[in-house]
Write a protein that holds these residues in place. Structure first.
Motif, PDB file in Angstrom:
ATOM      1  N   PHE A  62       0.818  -1.210   0.000  1.00  0.00           N
ATOM      2  CA  PHE A  62       0.000   0.000   0.000  1.00  0.00           C
ATOM      3  C   PHE A  62       0.854   1.262   0.000  1.00  0.00           C
ATOM      4  O   PHE A  62       0.344   2.357  -0.194  1.00  0.00           O
ATOM      5  N   PHE A  91      -6.457  -6.057   9.642  1.00  0.00           N
ATOM      6  CA  PHE A  91      -6.373  -4.615   9.842  1.00  0.00           C
ATOM      7  C   PHE A  91      -6.761  -4.237  11.267  1.00  0.00           C
ATOM      8  O   PHE A  91      -7.425  -4.979  11.979  1.00  0.00           O
ATOM      9  N   PHE A  97     -16.145  -6.717   5.406  1.00  0.00           N
ATOM     10  CA  PHE A  97     -17.063  -6.065   4.479  1.00  0.00           C
ATOM     11  C   PHE A  97     -18.468  -6.089   5.069  1.00  0.00           C
ATOM     12  O   PHE A  97     -19.039  -7.160   5.271  1.00  0.00           O
TER      13      PHE A  97
ATOM     14  N   ARG B 315      -8.434  -1.621   0.722  1.00  0.00           N
ATOM     15  CA  ARG B 315      -7.128  -2.201   1.025  1.00  0.00           C
ATOM     16  C   ARG B 315      -7.292  -3.673   1.403  1.00  0.00           C
ATOM     17  O   ARG B 315      -6.512  -4.521   0.968  1.00  0.00           O
ATOM     18  N   ALA B 316      -8.306  -3.938   2.221  1.00  0.00           N
ATOM     19  CA  ALA B 316      -8.542  -5.319   2.628  1.00  0.00           C
ATOM     20  C   ALA B 316      -8.815  -6.182   1.401  1.00  0.00           C
ATOM     21  O   ALA B 316      -8.266  -7.283   1.261  1.00  0.00           O
ATOM     22  N   ALA B 317      -9.660  -5.659   0.499  1.00  0.00           N
ATOM     23  CA  ALA B 317      -9.991  -6.423  -0.703  1.00  0.00           C
ATOM     24  C   ALA B 317      -8.724  -6.705  -1.518  1.00  0.00           C
ATOM     25  O   ALA B 317      -8.517  -7.816  -1.999  1.00  0.00           O
ATOM     26  N   ALA B 318      -7.848  -5.694  -1.656  1.00  0.00           N
ATOM     27  CA  ALA B 318      -6.611  -5.882  -2.418  1.00  0.00           C
ATOM     28  C   ALA B 318      -5.718  -6.911  -1.730  1.00  0.00           C
ATOM     29  O   ALA B 318      -5.165  -7.795  -2.384  1.00  0.00           O
ATOM     30  N   LEU B 320      -6.593  -9.306   0.003  1.00  0.00           N
ATOM     31  CA  LEU B 320      -7.175 -10.639  -0.113  1.00  0.00           C
ATOM     32  C   LEU B 320      -7.109 -11.153  -1.549  1.00  0.00           C
ATOM     33  O   LEU B 320      -7.611 -12.227  -1.846  1.00  0.00           O
TER      34      LEU B 320
END
Lengths: 369, 419
Positions: A62, A91, A97, B315-318, B320
């Motif tokens: 990132f 995180f 989600f 970011r989480a989706a990326a 994963l």
């Protein structure tokens, strides 16, 4: 993982000469070289702004390093987008989600990898079993407690068997009791699954509990990388000595150096013998570090006379159940703490004059603060 | 607190409950007092007029007041043959009375809506009827003055208009009418225009909604993701249209889009076109101008729904393994659905009622339903039909809002993020 120190496992991740700046003026990470071994649990520990999270974000993809290269399994990954890195990440606020159920959240990394439905279902089921949440598969994240959300985030980051799992202060939002329980659960998962974990925290007790090795960050530089006990017993500088565990500091000037030991004249009067760890030589100023539990209090001033014997005045005592603390005034340091047996504090009163003593090997002469 | 504690000594639970209710009541009264001015204002300016509109759509008392005897006699008429002598005599009496009081025109207007030419029938009869006919000769006298009185349709029209309530206007708004036997049938083609206009209204509104969504989504995304300084500047540009009046903005489009306007001149100068394009007084002009006016109503709900989506999700989706497009479609887009729904509903409903913009930049075939409602209220004073058209529009809009409510009910989710 002590065995790893004898025959080091191959490095899974290698940071090589990494620098990072956001504003082009000051470096958040200054020249980082760090190897992460396959299968180990390594913690990046440091105060906020020390560069540990930036380091993790560069590994996740990132953030892009300003200079240097990161290797993952010997492949440079500086310019590889995050979704191709095969790194699982948990995180700080879970980032589950909200529009998907628990089962759908855990299935997400499998479905984007086009793993066939039947197998994906099987793996989601076993992941749910692993975190003991089979019955909550069809709930949404908003209906779960913080600890449950944390478990789901873990399961989601592990379900696709990534070669590396990153955790960014994952327990920060939980209360103390739950945090301690989750620390053990994560540690257990690490041991049973044999995964490589890079964990970021600013909580030193969390780092000590869970890690095989800890990299202590400060001011964009790794101060020391070592096992938890080595960090505690053999800190290389005052910052590490301070940051890991409780610590008493006495300022002084080095009089003589003899092999591994030196004689130090204290700023507040008196002299002690200390282990020379990080000093520049005779005549230089130094900070002495003594752990509270390595100090004894002598009530009658007449008994034994050792090399490190200093007069002290009792300020107060604190009873903490399993142990007690005495706060003393020693050589100008009014917050000198000594750890006592639970009932030993009853003999100490405010204003009492006593002596303290500690072994030379328990007193470290470090860089001046 | 102390009062509650002392009452706890009493064994029954009722006083405590009552006390709680009393305490709550004081709060409720205070809350009511705060909203009361607005409530009264809305009652007089919103609820009242809407109720009035609904009432006028079915109200039908003009003919009843002006031809009372006729209506009374016709109540017993089965409508199969011509009515008998009694009805003719009653009508002659009513006509003479109405001529005396000068109210004939009101009844004539209402009856003319239902049967074209009825005004002439009534006025000629009123003019030529000298006195009350001798008993038994009313039928013959009226038939002689105007042969229309020998036709069944003339009489069924009066009976249909006898009120006090009627479905006549509502049927007309849906291109339906009652035939001579009272059955509901399609209106004759020259009167059947409203379904077409409703369809046109919905198509224009849908196009404008779709255009607003396509144009507004990227802007809202930018607004939600830019750093605060720049997003504030962009927000000012988004809200800029609100600072000028609707009329000015619409007229600006006329200047831009007319055949000698800025756009055509520029295209001509660039050599892209030889003949000026027809950009205004057609569907294109209406859609452009309405989209411009309504765009902020789409952007703002989208922006607020996007602002609530933490960047951590992407970011989480990326992390994963989802490529950017997959992450957008499966993680970002679904979370903006409530915003898309709210924005689209808002724009669509606002567009349904648009009047000035299509009137100024549209052609004859682009006028929406509100143009006709305005026409019937202000020009022809056909309040019944205007109200009926308004009622149909209101009902359809309510139906859509309900449908939307049902659709989003299952979608409501609270984020997993706690911050």
């Amino acid at each position: 993982m002590e065995a790893g120190m004898v025959t080091p496992a191959p490095a899974l991740v290698r940071f090589s000469g990494i620098q990072k700046t956001y504003d082009g003026e000051h470096l958040v990470v200054k020249n980082l070289d760090l190897d992460i071994r396959k299968g180990e649990f390594i913690t990046l520990l440091g105060p906020s702004g020390s560069g540990k999270t930036t380091t993790l974000m560069m590994l996740a993809g990132f953030e892009v390093p300003t200079q240097g290269e990161i290797y993952l399994a010997d492949r440079p990954i500086k310019n590889m987008p995050p979704h191709k890195r095969d790194i699982g990440m948990v995180f700080q606020n879970y980032a589950l989600f909200p529009h998907l159920t628990i089962a759908e959240n855990i299935a997400f990394p499998l479905s984007v990898r086009k793993i066939n439905k039947a197998e994906a279902q099987e793996r989601v089921k076993s992941a749910l079993r692993m975190i003991k949440m089979e019955t909550l598969a069809h709930r949404r994240p908003g209906q779960l407690s913080g600890g449950q959300q944390q478990r789901v985030a873990l399961a989601r980051a592990l379900v696709f068997n990534p070669q590396l799992v990153l955790m960014d202060e994952p327990l920060g939002a939980l209360d103390k009791r739950l945090r301690e329980q989750m620390q053990l659960e994560i540690k257990q998962l690490h041991e049973t699954m044999g995964i490589t974990v890079v964990y970021v925290t600013h909580d030193q007790s969390e780092a000590l509990t869970m890690s095989d090795r800890i990299a202590v960050f400060n001011d964009g530089i790794v101060q020391q990388i070592d096992t938890p006990d080595a960090l505690y017993e053999h800190p290389v500088n005052s910052f590490v000595a301070h940051f890991i565990g409780e610590n008493n500091v006495l300022a002084g000037t080095i009089e003589t150096v003899e092999k591994e030991y030196c004689r130090v004249a204290l700023a507040g009067g008196g002299a002690v013998t200390a282990r020379a760890v990080n000093i520049s030589g005779a005549g230089a100023s130094t900070s002495l570090s003594v752990r509270p539990e390595r100090i004894s209090i002598i009530l009658d001033g007449t008994s034994s006379d050792g090399p490190n014997r200093l007069p002290a005045r009792v300020q107060s005592t604190i009873y903490l159940g399993d142990h007690a603390l005495a706060v003393l005034d020693v050589a100008g340091n009014g917050e000198f703490i000594v750890k006592l047996q639970p009932d030993a504090h009853v003999n100490l009163r405010h204003g009492d004059s006593v002596f303290i003593t500690f072994r030379p090997e328990d007193c470290l002469a470090l860089d001046p603060v | 607190m102390t009062a509650v504690l002392t009452s706890a000594d009493a064994p029954t639970e009722v006083p405590l409950k009552r006390r709680l209710k009393r305490a709550e009541r004081a709060r409720q009264v205070k809350a009511l007092a705060l909203v009361l001015p607005l409530l009264l204002f809305l009652l007089f300016t919103f609820a009242g007029p809407i109720a009035g509109m609904l009432w006028r759509a079915v109200d039908d008392r003009e003919v009843r007041q002006i031809l009372p005897q006729t209506i009374a006699v016709l109540a017993d008429w089965d409508g199969k043959d011509l009515p008998d002598e009694k009805a003719y005599a009653a009508l002659a009496g009513d006509i003479l009375a109405a001529r005396g009081s000068g109210t004939m025109a009101i009844a004539a207007k209402r009856l003319n809506y239902a049967l074209n030419g009825f005004r002439t029938i009534l006025t000629s009869t009123a003019r030529n009827l000298k006195a009350v006919p001798e008993p038994g000769t009313a039928k013959e006298t009226l038939g002689k003055i105007n042969p229309a009185w020998r036709e069944r349709a003339t009489w069924t029209t009066i009976k249909d208009a006898s009120g006090p309530l009627t479905g006549f206007y509502l049927l007309a708004a849906l291109d339906l009418t009652r035939n001579i036997d009272g059955a509901i049938v399609a209106a004759p083609p020259d009167q059947a225009i409203y379904r077409n206009i409703f369809t046109r209204t919905f198509i224009i509104s849908l196009s404008v909604t779709a255009l607003c969504l396509i144009l507004g989504f990227p802007v809202a995304y930018l607004l939600a993701t830019l750093p605060p300084g720049r997003s504030n500047l962009l927000m000012i540009f988004v809200l800029l249209p609100f600072w000028t009046s609707l009329l000015v903005r619409t007229c600006a489009w006329i200047v831009l889009l007319q055949s000698k306007g800025v756009v055509n001149d520029s295209l001509h100068w660039l050599g892209i076109i030889d003949e000026p394009l027809r950009l205004i007084y057609n569907r294109f002009g209406v859609c452009v101008a309405m989209t411009h006016v309504l765009l902020p109503f789409m952007i703002l709900p989208l922006y607020s729904s996007m602002k609530a989506i933490s960047p951590a999700y992407m970011r989480a989706a990326a992390s994963l393994g989802a490529p950017p497009v997959t992450a957008f479609l499966r993680i970002y887009l679904p979370q903006t659905l409530p915003g898309i729904g709210a924005g689209s509903l808002l724009v669509f409903i606002l567009a349904l009622g648009y009047y000035i913009t299509p009137a100024l930049v549209g052609g004859a075939a682009d006028q929406m339903i509100s143009y006709f409602i305005a026409l019937y209220t202000t020009e022809t004073a056909n309040w019944g039909l205007a109200s009926a058209l308004g009622t149909v529009l209101l009902l359809v809009t309510l139906l859509l809002a309900l449908l939307y409510g049902k659709l989003v009910q299952g979608q409501q989710v609270t984020g997993g993020m706690k911050n």
